[in-house]
Write a protein that holds these residues in place. Structure first.
Motif, mmCIF file in Angstrom:
data_model
loop_
_atom_site.group_PDB
_atom_site.id
_atom_site.type_symbol
_atom_site.label_atom_id
_atom_site.label_comp_id
_atom_site.label_asym_id
_atom_site.label_seq_id
_atom_site.Cartn_x
_atom_site.Cartn_y
_atom_site.Cartn_z
ATOM 1 N N LEU A 62 13.727 -39.087 -5.807
ATOM 2 C CA LEU A 62 12.785 -39.649 -5.399
ATOM 3 C C LEU A 62 11.916 -39.332 -5.088
ATOM 4 O O LEU A 62 10.638 -39.123 -5.232
ATOM 5 C CB LEU A 62 13.115 -40.921 -4.146
ATOM 6 N N PHE A 63 11.827 -37.667 -4.583
ATOM 7 C CA PHE A 63 10.675 -36.638 -4.068
ATOM 8 C C PHE A 63 10.831 -35.519 -4.708
ATOM 9 O O PHE A 63 11.897 -35.136 -5.093
ATOM 10 C CB PHE A 63 11.162 -36.222 -2.430
ATOM 11 N N VAL A 64 9.965 -34.717 -4.694
ATOM 12 C CA VAL A 64 8.648 -33.345 -6.018
ATOM 13 C C VAL A 64 8.501 -33.028 -4.657
ATOM 14 O O VAL A 64 8.000 -33.073 -3.920
ATOM 15 C CB VAL A 64 8.524 -33.695 -6.923
ATOM 16 N N ARG A 65 8.536 -31.368 -4.713
ATOM 17 C CA ARG A 65 7.817 -30.951 -3.615
ATOM 18 C C ARG A 65 6.887 -30.409 -4.602
ATOM 19 O O ARG A 65 6.096 -29.366 -3.680
ATOM 20 C CB ARG A 65 8.876 -29.270 -3.490
ATOM 21 N N ALA A 66 6.821 -30.111 -6.015
ATOM 22 C CA ALA A 66 5.097 -29.999 -6.283
ATOM 23 C C ALA A 66 4.324 -30.111 -5.196
ATOM 24 O O ALA A 66 4.200 -31.458 -5.939
ATOM 25 C CB ALA A 66 5.646 -29.441 -7.860
ATOM 26 N N GLY A 67 3.416 -29.665 -5.795
ATOM 27 C CA GLY A 67 1.764 -30.051 -4.636
ATOM 28 C C GLY A 67 1.996 -30.431 -3.748
ATOM 29 O O GLY A 67 1.044 -31.186 -2.809
ATOM 30 N N ALA A 68 3.542 -30.544 -2.930
ATOM 31 C CA ALA A 68 3.394 -31.385 -1.683
ATOM 32 C C ALA A 68 2.889 -30.400 -0.480
ATOM 33 O O ALA A 68 2.203 -31.030 0.832
ATOM 34 C CB ALA A 68 4.643 -31.524 -1.260
ATOM 35 N N ALA A 69 3.149 -29.171 -0.136
ATOM 36 C CA ALA A 69 2.472 -28.429 0.465
ATOM 37 C C ALA A 69 1.778 -27.858 1.012
ATOM 38 O O ALA A 69 0.311 -28.328 -0.383
ATOM 39 C CB ALA A 69 3.463 -26.682 0.469
ATOM 40 N N PRO A 70 0.952 -28.713 2.027
ATOM 41 C CA PRO A 70 -0.677 -28.310 2.053
ATOM 42 C C PRO A 70 -1.099 -26.792 1.624
ATOM 43 O O PRO A 70 -0.478 -26.036 1.885
ATOM 44 C CB PRO A 70 -0.810 -28.594 3.676
ATOM 45 N N ARG A 71 -2.093 -26.580 1.203
ATOM 46 C CA ARG A 71 -3.160 -26.029 1.134
ATOM 47 C C ARG A 71 -3.020 -24.102 1.775
ATOM 48 O O ARG A 71 -2.516 -23.541 1.291
ATOM 49 C CB ARG A 71 -4.240 -25.782 0.557
ATOM 50 N N ASP A 87 10.913 -27.875 -8.579
ATOM 51 C CA ASP A 87 12.000 -29.217 -8.808
ATOM 52 C C ASP A 87 12.999 -28.830 -9.855
ATOM 53 O O ASP A 87 12.565 -27.570 -10.415
ATOM 54 C CB ASP A 87 11.514 -30.213 -9.130
ATOM 55 N N GLY A 88 13.954 -29.603 -9.900
ATOM 56 C CA GLY A 88 14.633 -29.676 -11.125
ATOM 57 C C GLY A 88 15.531 -28.762 -11.177
ATOM 58 O O GLY A 88 16.140 -28.029 -10.824
ATOM 59 N N GLU A 89 16.080 -28.627 -12.355
ATOM 60 C CA GLU A 89 16.510 -27.592 -12.744
ATOM 61 C C GLU A 89 15.727 -26.762 -12.520
ATOM 62 O O GLU A 89 16.810 -24.862 -12.566
ATOM 63 C CB GLU A 89 16.687 -26.974 -14.376
ATOM 64 N N ARG A 90 14.521 -26.065 -12.750
ATOM 65 C CA ARG A 90 14.015 -24.178 -12.690
ATOM 66 C C ARG A 90 14.427 -23.516 -10.753
ATOM 67 O O ARG A 90 13.913 -23.189 -10.377
ATOM 68 C CB ARG A 90 12.269 -24.697 -12.652
ATOM 69 N N HIS A 91 14.165 -25.296 -10.102
ATOM 70 C CA HIS A 91 14.885 -25.093 -8.911
ATOM 71 C C HIS A 91 16.412 -24.874 -8.386
ATOM 72 O O HIS A 91 16.184 -24.040 -7.525
ATOM 73 C CB HIS A 91 14.234 -26.431 -7.811
ATOM 74 N N ARG A 92 16.871 -25.413 -9.226
ATOM 75 C CA ARG A 92 18.174 -25.441 -8.884
ATOM 76 C C ARG A 92 18.809 -23.633 -9.876
ATOM 77 O O ARG A 92 19.176 -22.959 -8.942
ATOM 78 C CB ARG A 92 19.845 -26.149 -9.723
ATOM 79 N N ALA A 93 18.390 -23.185 -10.452
ATOM 80 C CA ALA A 93 18.647 -21.888 -10.679
ATOM 81 C C ALA A 93 17.697 -20.735 -9.633
ATOM 82 O O ALA A 93 18.047 -19.959 -9.369
ATOM 83 C CB ALA A 93 17.840 -21.833 -12.394
ATOM 84 N N TYR A 216 15.669 -11.354 -12.257
ATOM 85 C CA TYR A 216 15.787 -12.410 -12.205
ATOM 86 C C TYR A 216 15.478 -13.186 -13.198
ATOM 87 O O TYR A 216 14.020 -12.928 -13.528
ATOM 88 C CB TYR A 216 15.639 -14.023 -11.132
ATOM 89 N N ARG A 217 15.790 -13.353 -14.428
ATOM 90 C CA ARG A 217 15.304 -14.220 -15.034
ATOM 91 C C ARG A 217 15.143 -15.866 -15.072
ATOM 92 O O ARG A 217 15.673 -16.661 -14.919
ATOM 93 C CB ARG A 217 16.098 -14.528 -16.784
ATOM 94 N N ASP A 218 14.282 -16.414 -15.592
ATOM 95 C CA ASP A 218 13.142 -17.548 -15.364
ATOM 96 C C ASP A 218 14.532 -18.571 -15.909
ATOM 97 O O ASP A 218 14.837 -18.480 -17.179
ATOM 98 C CB ASP A 218 12.171 -17.670 -15.008
ATOM 99 N N THR A 219 14.451 -20.182 -16.555
ATOM 100 C CA THR A 219 14.499 -20.716 -16.452
ATOM 101 C C THR A 219 14.190 -20.244 -17.714
ATOM 102 O O THR A 219 15.365 -20.571 -19.622
ATOM 103 C CB THR A 219 14.745 -22.607 -16.228
ATOM 104 N N ASP A 220 13.371 -19.962 -18.893
ATOM 105 C CA ASP A 220 12.926 -19.606 -19.453
ATOM 106 C C ASP A 220 13.359 -18.127 -20.713
ATOM 107 O O ASP A 220 12.998 -17.971 -21.711
ATOM 108 C CB ASP A 220 11.289 -19.905 -20.246
ATOM 109 N N GLY A 221 14.119 -17.678 -19.936
ATOM 110 C CA GLY A 221 14.772 -16.046 -19.787
ATOM 111 C C GLY A 221 14.096 -14.724 -19.825
ATOM 112 O O GLY A 221 14.168 -13.685 -20.350
ATOM 113 N N ARG A 222 12.650 -15.153 -18.749
ATOM 114 C CA ARG A 222 11.626 -14.111 -18.777
ATOM 115 C C ARG A 222 11.535 -14.073 -17.378
ATOM 116 O O ARG A 222 12.329 -14.748 -16.579
ATOM 117 C CB ARG A 222 10.775 -14.876 -19.474
ATOM 118 N N LEU A 223 11.222 -12.777 -17.149
ATOM 119 C CA LEU A 223 11.486 -11.835 -15.737
ATOM 120 C C LEU A 223 10.377 -12.901 -15.264
ATOM 121 O O LEU A 223 9.781 -12.761 -15.808
ATOM 122 C CB LEU A 223 11.444 -10.535 -15.789
ATOM 123 N N LEU A 224 10.408 -12.733 -13.616
ATOM 124 C CA LEU A 224 9.135 -13.649 -13.044
ATOM 125 C C LEU A 224 8.208 -12.672 -13.106
ATOM 126 O O LEU A 224 8.390 -11.210 -12.808
ATOM 127 C CB LEU A 224 10.090 -13.718 -11.929
#
Length: 424
Positions: A62-71, A87-93, A216-224
């Protein structure tokens, strides 16, 4: 009608700035429900309070965090690209990365480091005319966090690093110079942390949090990118330093409830300490609210949540909800005796599940560091609390007593409590 009165009817930005901990629950009570609609910065916003609202808020369908926090939060407290906005898998990883740092062995190590630094600090405080506890514990915890994560900080650098991290914590709800200091501190802290990430990638890993985040490697396999990895490093360091507020609130609770000070000094039982720490976390104001956006159109209790609507969950009001807590405005650690806190009623650092949801991954080390602080204050030292201004301004978020808690006459504890106890 005066212009300010008209604006209050149209927009709650100014009233919320004046009452960051009290406005949301008060409005909910006035309107007779757990959810209501208002405007903040002229943007329609839905506000919620209570355990049922928390269960809804942490439903990731029902809820996402992308764009939620005030600037202003992204430019000070959170930074850009960190786990709070995923959100989603990127957040879980990404969340698994943080939870991997919270193993029992890692927590034991941080407890041992902080206990050693507390004892060293107590030695330094003897003979001083006075000690401002918040300032001293902030620096102590900064040193502990850097040692634990593997970030090299010299004695000369420590005050400046502590100042950067505390400025990030102080800034989000501030106006004027305090906010501008936070903006400047964010830029400096981001560059400092990114530089540590880059250096860590150029040497063999040592198994510390710095190395884990750098590798750490993100869900795309790349380093942050180094700047994003630096934000995540700060997401370990900054909340650890923020525990200094809870250490000060613990000192205030001991001062205002001397029967608990005597009990914790005399008993070698972990249960009263656990209950005391949980009640400090429930009772005293920390961060007042958290934000999300509706992931899709839905309705709850007769209120429509259109997709994209910003939603605020009232943390402090939920921790003081009389439907959940008997006599919530009284400090009563016994309410936690033999009771595990409900993850949606006890939400000073967010609600829900640590591993899958957006509850703070550092909540366990917050409790560990608070137990060390309370043990130090009750068993490892004696001190006096002189007359001072211990009022907590209702306008300041995150809250802190005006005097930042001054102590004097630091000395050895009474002979009856000079035994060395293991902090649980």
């Amino acid at each position: 009608m005066p212009l300010t009165g008209l604006m209050d009817r149209l927009d709650d930005t100014l009233p919320l700035a004046a009452r960051p901990y009290g406005l949301l629950p008060a409005r909910a009570r006035e309107l007779g429900g757990d959810v209501f609609e208002t405007r903040l910065l002229l943007q329609k916003t839905t506000c919620m309070t209570g355990a049922d609202a928390a269960r809804l808020f942490y439903d990731q369908d029902l809820f996402v965090r992308a764009g939620a926090a005030p600037r202003r939060l992204r430019l000070t407290l959170f930074g850009e690209g960190g786990v709070q906005a995923l959100d989603g898998e990127r957040h879980r990883a990404r969340k698994r990365l943080f939870m991997s740092l919270m193993t029992p062995d890692a927590r034991d190590e941080l407890r041992d480091i902080s206990a050693r630094l507390w004892r060293e600090a107590i030695e330094r405080w003897r003979g001083r005319r006075q000690v401002v506890l918040y300032d001293e514990v902030s620096e102590l915890l900064c040193e502990a966090a850097c040692a634990w994560t593997g970030v090299p900080v010299t004695v000369r650098q420590l005050p400046a690093v502590t100042g950067l991290l505390t400025a990030l914590i102080e800034a989000p709800a501030a106006v004027g110079p305090r906010y501008l200091r936070g903006r400047a501190a964010r830029r400096l802290a981001d560059r400092w942390a990114a530089a540590h990430i880059t250096r860590a990638r150029g040497r063999p890993g040592q198994g510390r949090a710095l190395d884990e985040i750098a590798a750490y490697r993100d869900t795309d396999g790349r380093l942050l990118p180094p700047d994003v990895a630096g934000v995540e490093l700060l997401n370990v360091l900054r909340p650890t330093v923020a525990v200094a507020r809870f250490a000060v609130f613990s000192a205030m609770a001991l001062h205002g409830n001397p029967q608990w000070r005597h009990r914790l000094a005399a008993e070698d039982d972990p249960e009263p300490l656990e209950a005391f720490v949980q009640e400090v976390r429930r009772f005293y104001p920390f961060f007042p609210m958290v934000a999300a956006r509706a992931a899709r159109d839905f309705a709850w209790r007769g209120h429509r949540f259109p997709k994209g609507r910003r939603v605020l969950l009232d943390l402090h009001g939920t921790n003081h909800d009389p439907r959940l807590w008997e006599r919530p405005e009284q400090f009563r650690p016994e309410r936690f005796a033999g009771r595990d806190p409900d993850p949606y009623a006890m939400i000073p650092q967010g609600g829900g599940d640590h591993y899958e949801g957006h509850r703070c991954p550092g909540e366990w080390i917050t409790e560990d560091l608070m137990k060390t602080s309370v043990t130090a204050l009750t068993r490892w030292m004696s001190y006096s609390v002189p007359a001072q201004d211990l009022r907590i301004s209702p306008r300041r978020a995150p809250a802190i007593p005006n005097s930042r808690f001054v102590i004097t006459q630091v000395a050895e504890p009474a002979p009856s409590v000079q035994k060395v106890h293991r902090v649980r």
